[in-house]
Design an enzyme around this catalytic site. Structure first.
Site, PDB file in Angstrom:
ATOM      1  N   CYS A  64      29.871   9.012   8.125  1.00  0.00           N
ATOM      2  CA  CYS A  64      30.251   9.181   6.554  1.00  0.00           C
ATOM      3  C   CYS A  64      29.054   9.766   5.689  1.00  0.00           C
ATOM      4  CB  CYS A  64      30.952   7.880   5.843  1.00  0.00           C
ATOM      5  SG  CYS A  64      29.863   6.652   5.698  1.00  0.00           S
ATOM      6  N   CYS A  67      24.528   6.672   5.648  1.00  0.00           N
ATOM      7  CA  CYS A  67      23.099   6.051   5.964  1.00  0.00           C
ATOM      8  C   CYS A  67      22.090   6.864   5.347  1.00  0.00           C
ATOM      9  CB  CYS A  67      22.869   5.777   7.191  1.00  0.00           C
ATOM     10  SG  CYS A  67      23.812   4.622   8.113  1.00  0.00           S
ATOM     11  N   CYS A 159      27.344   2.797  13.173  1.00  0.00           N
ATOM     12  CA  CYS A 159      28.062   3.522  13.902  1.00  0.00           C
ATOM     13  C   CYS A 159      27.128   4.050  15.165  1.00  0.00           C
ATOM     14  CB  CYS A 159      28.632   4.926  13.074  1.00  0.00           C
ATOM     15  SG  CYS A 159      29.609   4.451  11.829  1.00  0.00           S
ATOM     16  N   CYS A 191      26.294  -1.042   7.402  1.00  0.00           N
ATOM     17  CA  CYS A 191      27.090  -0.184   6.911  1.00  0.00           C
ATOM     18  C   CYS A 191      27.002  -0.159   5.327  1.00  0.00           C
ATOM     19  CB  CYS A 191      28.234  -0.346   7.380  1.00  0.00           C
ATOM     20  SG  CYS A 191      29.834   0.781   7.266  1.00  0.00           S
ATOM     21  N   HIS A 229      24.307 -17.059   7.138  1.00  0.00           N
ATOM     22  CA  HIS A 229      24.751 -18.199   6.930  1.00  0.00           C
ATOM     23  C   HIS A 229      23.536 -19.346   6.673  1.00  0.00           C
ATOM     24  CE1 HIS A 229      27.880 -21.320   6.549  1.00  0.00           C
ATOM     25  NE2 HIS A 229      27.405 -21.839   7.840  1.00  0.00           N
ATOM     26  N   CYS A 232      22.019 -18.450   3.235  1.00  0.00           N
ATOM     27  CA  CYS A 232      22.982 -18.146   1.849  1.00  0.00           C
ATOM     28  C   CYS A 232      22.976 -18.844   0.715  1.00  0.00           C
ATOM     29  CB  CYS A 232      24.430 -18.097   2.575  1.00  0.00           C
ATOM     30  SG  CYS A 232      25.686 -17.610   1.248  1.00  0.00           S
ATOM     31  N   CYS A 256      31.848 -20.826  -1.411  1.00  0.00           N
ATOM     32  CA  CYS A 256      31.794 -20.437  -0.387  1.00  0.00           C
ATOM     33  C   CYS A 256      32.821 -19.339   0.172  1.00  0.00           C
ATOM     34  CB  CYS A 256      31.461 -21.423   1.011  1.00  0.00           C
ATOM     35  SG  CYS A 256      31.709 -20.749   2.428  1.00  0.00           S
ATOM     36  N   CYS A 262      34.333 -14.420   5.036  1.00  0.00           N
ATOM     37  CA  CYS A 262      33.269 -14.107   5.327  1.00  0.00           C
ATOM     38  C   CYS A 262      32.419 -14.379   6.939  1.00  0.00           C
ATOM     39  CB  CYS A 262      32.415 -15.166   4.417  1.00  0.00           C
ATOM     40  SG  CYS A 262      30.566 -14.952   4.747  1.00  0.00           S
ATOM     41  N   CYS A 271      19.581  -9.857   4.567  1.00  0.00           N
ATOM     42  CA  CYS A 271      20.277  -9.285   3.392  1.00  0.00           C
ATOM     43  C   CYS A 271      19.755 -10.274   2.155  1.00  0.00           C
ATOM     44  CB  CYS A 271      21.639  -9.272   3.439  1.00  0.00           C
ATOM     45  SG  CYS A 271      22.106  -7.859   4.598  1.00  0.00           S
ATOM     46  N   CYS A 283      25.810  -8.254  -0.870  1.00  0.00           N
ATOM     47  CA  CYS A 283      27.316  -8.454  -1.013  1.00  0.00           C
ATOM     48  C   CYS A 283      27.812  -9.882  -1.491  1.00  0.00           C
ATOM     49  CB  CYS A 283      27.989  -8.131   0.417  1.00  0.00           C
ATOM     50  SG  CYS A 283      27.699  -6.522   1.019  1.00  0.00           S
ATOM     51  N   CYS A 290      30.669 -11.472   3.433  1.00  0.00           N
ATOM     52  CA  CYS A 290      29.698 -10.632   4.334  1.00  0.00           C
ATOM     53  C   CYS A 290      30.843 -10.139   5.411  1.00  0.00           C
ATOM     54  CB  CYS A 290      28.858 -11.479   5.054  1.00  0.00           C
ATOM     55  SG  CYS A 290      28.020 -10.757   6.628  1.00  0.00           S
ATOM     56  N   CYS A 293      28.413  -6.442   9.188  1.00  0.00           N
ATOM     57  CA  CYS A 293      28.050  -5.025   9.387  1.00  0.00           C
ATOM     58  C   CYS A 293      26.936  -4.845  10.279  1.00  0.00           C
ATOM     59  CB  CYS A 293      28.201  -4.216   8.195  1.00  0.00           C
ATOM     60  SG  CYS A 293      26.763  -4.220   6.855  1.00  0.00           S
TER      61      CYS A 293
END
Ligand code: SF4
Length: 324
Positions: A64, A67, A159, A191, A229, A232, A256, A262, A271, A283, A290, A293
């Site tokens: 798409c 990236c 991808c 992603c 996790h 988080c 949560c 998630c 992240c 996210c 989550c 991805c």
């Protein structure tokens, strides 16, 4: 040497930076990635030389273009822009000025010369070569040709790494390492890809002339070595059994997200520490579960021995246990 150094200064200037500002940005980026401050001069030198010696060829498959957008979208010139923009992009159909035969020629010339980093964005169709054709050839064939003379192949995004969303469709989409053999393939799933993962990997390669330590899925451990996790900000809620069940509840807004789908308990990514959008958010902090991805199980039924997959997006995974 003096001339080359002046050339580099001019290049920096064209991006609105002087050498001092470049070093400041580089120091911030290096520390965020676990380099020490004493590594910065060597890193700066490696980038300066890399700009001259290591061109980048950026190919596209089923994608798409998210990236590419993620990699070049920074606010001020951030470290991502500095490193990636300065590297000699000989071929990236989205951002290069040339088009058509001229663009294909630039790619062919670079492939002949060899010694470049090959970045692949997007999955490769295997069900029928006609799904993605570039310069009159199936992308699978072009990828094999380009990989043959590359120093390493970097698969950016879900991808190119594992097939991603295209793998949910009928094209038989697979990741780069299912096609390319005999070359180091570094997977940077996500992603889209986080620019930090891309410039960090490129910087590491330029500095050490080798690929960073990879995990079982060929992902650099520096970025994909930790379970989301475990880091988080909502983990305390998980332990107390406080699970969001109503999107509209004010009381539950930072609870949560496990019951809402998630995938954090099975997703390896940095992240929560490195964040997105120039270090602004990620996210879960924005209230979204989550989607996993960075994992091969994203997005559909998964592949290989893992047929469970991470779909649907907003449903709890049966295999995820609740605390206690
Ligand atoms: Fe965080 Fe998701 Fe784990 Fe809950 S399940 S603690 S929201 S990573």
């Amino acid at each position: 040497e003096v001339e080359a150094s002046m050339e580099f200064d001019a290049l920096l200037e064209s991006r609105g930076l002087n050498r001092r500002e470049f070093l400041k940005l580089l120091t911030a980026a290096a520390v965020a990635m676990g380099f020490s401050v004493s590594d910065v001069p060597a890193l700066a030198q490696a980038i300066e030389e890399g700009v001259k010696k290591t061109p980048v060829v950026w190919m596209k498959g089923q994608l798409c273009t998210g990236c590419t957008c993620s990699s070049i979208s920074t606010l001020d010139p951030g470290p991502a822009e500095v490193v990636l923009d300065l590297l000699s992009f000989r071929y990236n159909p989205t951002i290069m000025a040339a088009a058509g035969h001229q663009a294909q020629q630039a790619m062919e010339d670079t492939v002949k010369e060899g010694g470049y980093l090959l970045v692949m964005e997007g999955a490769i169709p295997t069900a029928d070569d006609r799904f993605v054709v570039s310069g009159g050839k199936p992308v699978r064939e072009k990828l094999l040709e380009a990989a043959a003379n590359a120093v390493a192949v970097v698969a950016v995004g879900a991808c190119a790494s594992f097939g991603g969303i295209p793998a949910a469709g009928p094209t038989g989409a697979v990741g780069v390492d299912k096609i390319v053999n005999g070359k180091p393939v570094i997977n940077l799933p996500g992603c889209p890809v986080n620019p930090r993962w891309l410039y960090g990997t490129v910087m590491y390669y330029l500095m050490y002339q080798e690929v960073p330590e990879l995990d079982a899925y060929n992902r650099p451990k520096i970025f994909y070595g930790k379970l989301l996790h475990d880091n988080c900000p909502r983990r305390g809620r998980f332990e107390r059994g406080e699970f969001l069940t109503d999107w509209n509840s004010d009381e539950q807004k930072d609870w949560c997200l496990l019951l809402m789908g998630c995938k954090g308990p099975k997703t390896y990514t940095d992240c929560p520490q490195g964040l997105w959008n120039d270090g602004v958010n990620f996210c879960i902090n924005a209230g979204s579960p989550c989607s996993g991805c960075t994992q091969p199980e994203f997005y559909a039924a998964g592949f290989g021995d893992n047929r469970a997959g991470f779909s649907p997006l907003y449903a709890k995974q049966n295999s995820f246990a609740l605390p206690g």
